[in-house]
Motif scaffolding. Structure first.
Motif, PDB file in Angstrom:
ATOM      1  N   ALA A 171       5.499   7.129   9.173  1.00 26.74           N
ATOM      2  CA  ALA A 171       5.596   7.267  10.412  1.00 26.74           C
ATOM      3  C   ALA A 171       7.023   7.337  10.964  1.00 26.74           C
ATOM      4  CB  ALA A 171       5.101   6.042  11.007  1.00 26.74           C
ATOM      5  N   THR A 172       8.125   6.845  10.438  1.00 28.98           N
ATOM      6  CA  THR A 172       9.229   6.820  10.829  1.00 28.98           C
ATOM      7  C   THR A 172       9.905   8.014  10.146  1.00 28.98           C
ATOM      8  OG1 THR A 172      10.044   5.100   9.172  1.00 28.98           O
ATOM      9  CG2 THR A 172       9.481   4.411  11.560  1.00 28.98           C
ATOM     10  N   TYR A 173       9.656   8.420   8.747  1.00 27.60           N
ATOM     11  CA  TYR A 173      10.365   9.323   8.162  1.00 27.60           C
ATOM     12  C   TYR A 173       9.995  10.671   8.745  1.00 27.60           C
ATOM     13  CZ  TYR A 173      11.809  11.990   3.947  1.00 27.60           C
ATOM     14  OH  TYR A 173      12.370  13.065   3.280  1.00 27.60           O
ATOM     15  N   PHE A 174       9.075  10.836   8.993  1.00 26.66           N
ATOM     16  CA  PHE A 174       8.671  12.375   9.391  1.00 26.66           C
ATOM     17  C   PHE A 174       8.874  12.715  10.951  1.00 26.66           C
ATOM     18  CE2 PHE A 174       5.674  12.034   5.708  1.00 26.66           C
ATOM     19  CZ  PHE A 174       6.349  13.224   4.939  1.00 26.66           C
ATOM     20  N   GLN A 175       9.568  11.495  11.623  1.00 26.51           N
ATOM     21  CA  GLN A 175      10.073  11.779  12.793  1.00 26.51           C
ATOM     22  C   GLN A 175      11.507  12.325  12.711  1.00 26.51           C
ATOM     23  OE1 GLN A 175      10.068   7.953  14.874  1.00 26.51           O
ATOM     24  NE2 GLN A 175       7.624   8.084  15.370  1.00 26.51           N
TER      25      GLN A 175
ATOM     26  N   ASP B 197      -1.905   2.694  -8.214  1.00 26.42           N
ATOM     27  CA  ASP B 197      -0.938   1.568  -7.846  1.00 26.42           C
ATOM     28  C   ASP B 197       0.437   1.852  -7.933  1.00 26.42           C
ATOM     29  OD1 ASP B 197      -1.379   1.618 -10.786  1.00 26.42           O
ATOM     30  OD2 ASP B 197      -0.341  -0.223 -11.049  1.00 26.42           O
ATOM     31  N   LEU B 198       0.901   2.826  -8.549  1.00 26.07           N
ATOM     32  CA  LEU B 198       2.159   3.517  -8.641  1.00 26.07           C
ATOM     33  C   LEU B 198       2.710   4.202  -7.514  1.00 26.07           C
ATOM     34  CD1 LEU B 198       2.836   3.490 -12.274  1.00 26.07           C
ATOM     35  CD2 LEU B 198       3.267   1.699 -10.913  1.00 26.07           C
ATOM     36  N   LYS B 199       1.492   4.536  -6.475  1.00 29.46           N
ATOM     37  CA  LYS B 199       1.762   5.480  -5.676  1.00 29.46           C
ATOM     38  C   LYS B 199       1.914   5.163  -4.134  1.00 29.46           C
ATOM     39  CE  LYS B 199      -0.720   9.434  -7.660  1.00 29.46           C
ATOM     40  NZ  LYS B 199      -1.838  10.586  -7.417  1.00 29.46           N
ATOM     41  N   GLN B 200       2.190   3.549  -4.377  1.00 31.84           N
ATOM     42  CA  GLN B 200       2.326   3.067  -2.911  1.00 31.84           C
ATOM     43  C   GLN B 200       3.694   3.264  -2.265  1.00 31.84           C
ATOM     44  OE1 GLN B 200       1.531  -1.416  -3.280  1.00 31.84           O
ATOM     45  NE2 GLN B 200       1.138  -0.981  -5.723  1.00 31.84           N
ATOM     46  N   ASN B 201       3.672   3.507  -0.917  1.00 31.13           N
ATOM     47  CA  ASN B 201       4.962   4.169  -0.235  1.00 31.13           C
ATOM     48  C   ASN B 201       5.979   3.098  -0.313  1.00 31.13           C
ATOM     49  OD1 ASN B 201       3.320   6.089   0.921  1.00 31.13           O
ATOM     50  ND2 ASN B 201       2.907   5.237   2.758  1.00 31.13           N
ATOM     51  N   ARG B 202       5.678   1.676  -0.445  1.00 31.30           N
ATOM     52  CA  ARG B 202       7.017   0.777  -0.675  1.00 31.30           C
ATOM     53  C   ARG B 202       7.315   0.998  -1.873  1.00 31.30           C
ATOM     54  NH1 ARG B 202       5.378  -4.013  -3.584  1.00 31.30           N
ATOM     55  NH2 ARG B 202       3.247  -3.990  -4.496  1.00 31.30           N
TER      56      ARG B 202
ATOM     57  N   PRO C 146       5.111   9.315 -10.739  1.00 27.70           N
ATOM     58  CA  PRO C 146       4.437   9.519  -9.708  1.00 27.70           C
ATOM     59  C   PRO C 146       4.960   9.960  -8.590  1.00 27.70           C
ATOM     60  CG  PRO C 146       4.880   6.866 -10.012  1.00 27.70           C
ATOM     61  CD  PRO C 146       5.599   7.878 -10.987  1.00 27.70           C
ATOM     62  N   LEU C 147       4.171  10.369  -7.416  1.00 22.04           N
ATOM     63  CA  LEU C 147       4.537  10.919  -6.314  1.00 22.04           C
ATOM     64  C   LEU C 147       3.646  10.271  -5.072  1.00 22.04           C
ATOM     65  CD1 LEU C 147       4.696  14.692  -7.164  1.00 22.04           C
ATOM     66  CD2 LEU C 147       6.624  13.254  -6.632  1.00 22.04           C
ATOM     67  N   THR C 148       4.136  10.215  -3.961  1.00 23.66           N
ATOM     68  CA  THR C 148       3.422   9.576  -2.786  1.00 23.66           C
ATOM     69  C   THR C 148       2.168  10.495  -2.478  1.00 23.66           C
ATOM     70  OG1 THR C 148       4.577  10.663  -1.100  1.00 23.66           O
ATOM     71  CG2 THR C 148       5.427   8.452  -2.006  1.00 23.66           C
ATOM     72  N   GLU C 149       1.097  10.031  -1.853  1.00 21.52           N
ATOM     73  CA  GLU C 149       0.058  10.693  -1.433  1.00 21.52           C
ATOM     74  C   GLU C 149       0.437  11.447  -0.079  1.00 21.52           C
ATOM     75  OE1 GLU C 149      -2.653  11.309  -2.475  1.00 21.52           O
ATOM     76  OE2 GLU C 149      -3.033   9.721  -4.298  1.00 21.52           O
TER      77      GLU C 149
ATOM     78  N   ARG D  20      20.650   4.435 -10.361  1.00 22.92           N
ATOM     79  CA  ARG D  20      20.937   4.327  -9.228  1.00 22.92           C
ATOM     80  C   ARG D  20      20.041   3.398  -8.299  1.00 22.92           C
ATOM     81  NH1 ARG D  20      19.618   8.322  -4.627  1.00 22.92           N
ATOM     82  NH2 ARG D  20      20.959   7.574  -2.950  1.00 22.92           N
ATOM     83  N   VAL D  21      20.529   2.381  -7.871  1.00 19.71           N
ATOM     84  CA  VAL D  21      19.710   1.187  -7.158  1.00 19.71           C
ATOM     85  C   VAL D  21      19.624   1.763  -5.649  1.00 19.71           C
ATOM     86  CG1 VAL D  21      19.368  -0.826  -6.277  1.00 19.71           C
ATOM     87  CG2 VAL D  21      20.378  -0.524  -8.610  1.00 19.71           C
ATOM     88  N   VAL D  22      18.254   1.995  -5.351  1.00 22.75           N
ATOM     89  CA  VAL D  22      18.107   2.399  -3.865  1.00 22.75           C
ATOM     90  C   VAL D  22      16.931   1.533  -3.133  1.00 22.75           C
ATOM     91  CG1 VAL D  22      16.892   4.333  -2.328  1.00 22.75           C
ATOM     92  CG2 VAL D  22      18.115   4.873  -4.590  1.00 22.75           C
ATOM     93  N   ASN D  23      17.360   0.847  -2.029  1.00 21.50           N
ATOM     94  CA  ASN D  23      16.657  -0.191  -1.449  1.00 21.50           C
ATOM     95  C   ASN D  23      15.512   0.291  -0.399  1.00 21.50           C
ATOM     96  OD1 ASN D  23      17.972  -2.749  -2.715  1.00 21.50           O
ATOM     97  ND2 ASN D  23      19.616  -2.114  -1.796  1.00 21.50           N
ATOM     98  N   THR D  24      15.869   1.654   0.065  1.00 21.04           N
ATOM     99  CA  THR D  24      15.334   2.076   1.132  1.00 21.04           C
ATOM    100  C   THR D  24      13.581   2.335   0.836  1.00 21.04           C
ATOM    101  OG1 THR D  24      16.996   3.231   1.644  1.00 21.04           O
ATOM    102  CG2 THR D  24      14.943   4.013   2.799  1.00 21.04           C
ATOM    103  N   GLN D  25      12.748   1.735   1.661  1.00 17.11           N
ATOM    104  CA  GLN D  25      11.351   2.042   1.472  1.00 17.11           C
ATOM    105  C   GLN D  25      10.559   3.002   2.299  1.00 17.11           C
ATOM    106  OE1 GLN D  25      10.305  -2.475   1.886  1.00 17.11           O
ATOM    107  NE2 GLN D  25       9.470  -2.328  -0.250  1.00 17.11           N
ATOM    108  N   PHE D  26      10.052   3.713   1.677  1.00 11.95           N
ATOM    109  CA  PHE D  26       9.451   4.878   2.687  1.00 11.95           C
ATOM    110  C   PHE D  26       8.310   4.442   3.491  1.00 11.95           C
ATOM    111  CE2 PHE D  26       6.156   8.477   1.993  1.00 11.95           C
ATOM    112  CZ  PHE D  26       6.466   9.057   3.162  1.00 11.95           C
ATOM    113  N   THR D  27       8.558   5.036   4.951  1.00  5.51           N
ATOM    114  CA  THR D  27       7.627   4.609   5.792  1.00  5.51           C
ATOM    115  C   THR D  27       7.060   6.019   6.536  1.00  5.51           C
ATOM    116  OG1 THR D  27       8.536   2.488   6.402  1.00  5.51           O
ATOM    117  CG2 THR D  27       6.826   3.508   7.976  1.00  5.51           C
TER     118      THR D  27
END
Length: 404
Positions: A271-275, A361-366, A321-324, A262-269
């Motif tokens: 500040a906007t995600y938790f809004q 290095d694999l936990k980057q939000n992008r 991995p998971l994000t911080e 499954r190809v997902v292009n969205t990048q986690f930000t």
């Protein structure tokens, strides 16, 4: 160290004779014998499993109460019909379904001297250890076993304290009921002989194998030096030097989605995600509820290990991995418990644990779609990292991880 020269040194996995695999049989400092596994003919892989049971056409087979699982099965059937049974099968939940890019894994292995390997991602949304074990032992036919299993997931798939919604939906489904009566969905007959197989067999020529195509082909193959340099050449060079009309190269019209991904292009930000979405603390996360690494999920994982060992199919578990932003103190404690648990099991079982959770290095939000699900950019980085791990001695991996 090249994959072939490293893996050729090790014996095949030991068949488990009891419920527990004796610690004396473990190989704690060795990666699985990938070359040995990939060179086994399909008839050997399935020799001690029942013959194909009664089947029904896939387009008329009833649902497994999961639209995404049903779709994946159809994608898998189309893949096998076109390219043959995958050499490498990726399994796991949605974290794996969109977190390990099979095309990048193919390309990374090809760049390291192993072109032509077929990789399919059979990730299933919500899959737990029970679901993966069911997929390997019940859903896939005997002659569709891969030569390597890469299981990508993490703590949540092994928590026996949470409700296993996906497995609980599969069990009462009409499709599962037919499976329990020995009636399977009809899948294309496997195609086993291809360039990728030749390349993985470079230390053990195919001349004596029962699936060799013809005497004339035997003669042409016998004149080829099965060395790593042979497999490091381009696919076109392989065709020109070693392949008669009996062989055809893998088609080049596939993409990652064709391979089950499954190809997902969205990048986690953050500040906007938790809004848009609430920040749920770990102590209220249902995925960690009643946290328990024993019970039905542990039993399913052990059953999958025994099954893989019995059929000499190397199993590599990748802790994704998971994000911080996701890893608050509660989740970190659970994740650490899982890491220790898996590392202990890996020392006494015939399987390999690759811990990518520890790689910053694999936990980057992008690299993520949301706090815990990987996007296509992270999936490419993870696939590349897995290919690197597969050609390094496990002792080196363990040392580097223990030093983190």
């Amino acid at each position: 160290m090249l994959l072939a020269s490293f893996f050729a040194a090790f014996p095949p996995a030991v068949v488990a004779k009891t419920e527990e695999i004796p610690a004396a049989q473990s190989k704690t400092s060795e990666l699985p014998n990938l070359v040995s596994a990939l060179q086994k003919p399909a008839t050997d892989l399935a020799s001690d499993r029942p013959n194909r049971p009664e089947t029904r056409p896939l387009d008329k087979f009833p649902t497994f109460n999961s639209e995404q699982l049903d779709q994946q099965l159809h994608r898998y059937a189309r893949f096998v019909a076109t390219y043959g049974v995958p050499d490498v099968l990726i399994v796991g939940s949605s974290r794996s379904f969109q977190g390990i890019d099979p095309l990048i894994l193919q390309q990374s292995l090809a760049q390291q001297g192993y072109p032509g390997l077929k990789v399919f991602n059979f990730g299933i949304n919500g899959a737990t250890a029970q679901v993966v074990n069911w997929l390997l032992q019940d859903l896939l036919p005997a002659d569709h076993l891969p030569r390597l299993i890469i299981w990508g997931d993490g703590t949540r798939a092994f928590n026996s304290g949470r409700i296993d919604h996906t497995f609980n939906k599969i069990v009462p489904s009409h499709g599962h009921q037919l499976l329990s009566f020995g009636i399977r969905p009809e899948l294309p007959a496997p195609k086993r002989l291809d360039l990728g197989q030749i390349c993985m067999n470079n230390l053990m020529p195919l001349l004596s194998s029962p699936f060799t195509a013809s005497q004339s082909l035997n003669k042409s193959l016998s004149e080829v030096s099965f060395k790593s340099l042979f497999c490091q050449q381009s696919l076109q060079a392989l065709i020109q030097q070693a392949v008669t009309a009996t062989f055809k190269p893998l088609k080049s019209d596939f993409n990652s989605e064709t391979l089950g991904f499954r190809v997902v292009n969205t990048q986690f930000t953050p500040a906007t995600y938790f809004q848009r979405y609430p920040r749920v603390p770990g102590q209220f996360d249902a995925d960690y509820r009643n946290f328990n690494l024993e019970g039905q999920q542990a039993a399913a994982f052990q059953a999958a290990i025994r099954f893989a060992n019995q059929h000499q199919v190397p199993l590599v578990f990748v802790n994704l991995p998971l994000t911080e932003a996701y890893l608050d103190s509660t989740r970190k404690a659970y994740e650490k418990q899982f890491q220790v648990y898996m590392q202990a099991l890996a020392r006494s079982r015939q399987w390999t644990f690759i811990d990518l959770m520890s790689q910053q290095d694999l936990k980057q939000n992008r690299y993520f779609e949301d706090p815990s699900h990987i996007n296509r950019y992270g999936a490419a980085a993870i696939a590349t990292e897995i290919s690197k791990k597969l050609i390094r001695p496990l002792s080196t991996i363990q040392v580097s991880e223990n030093q983190r």
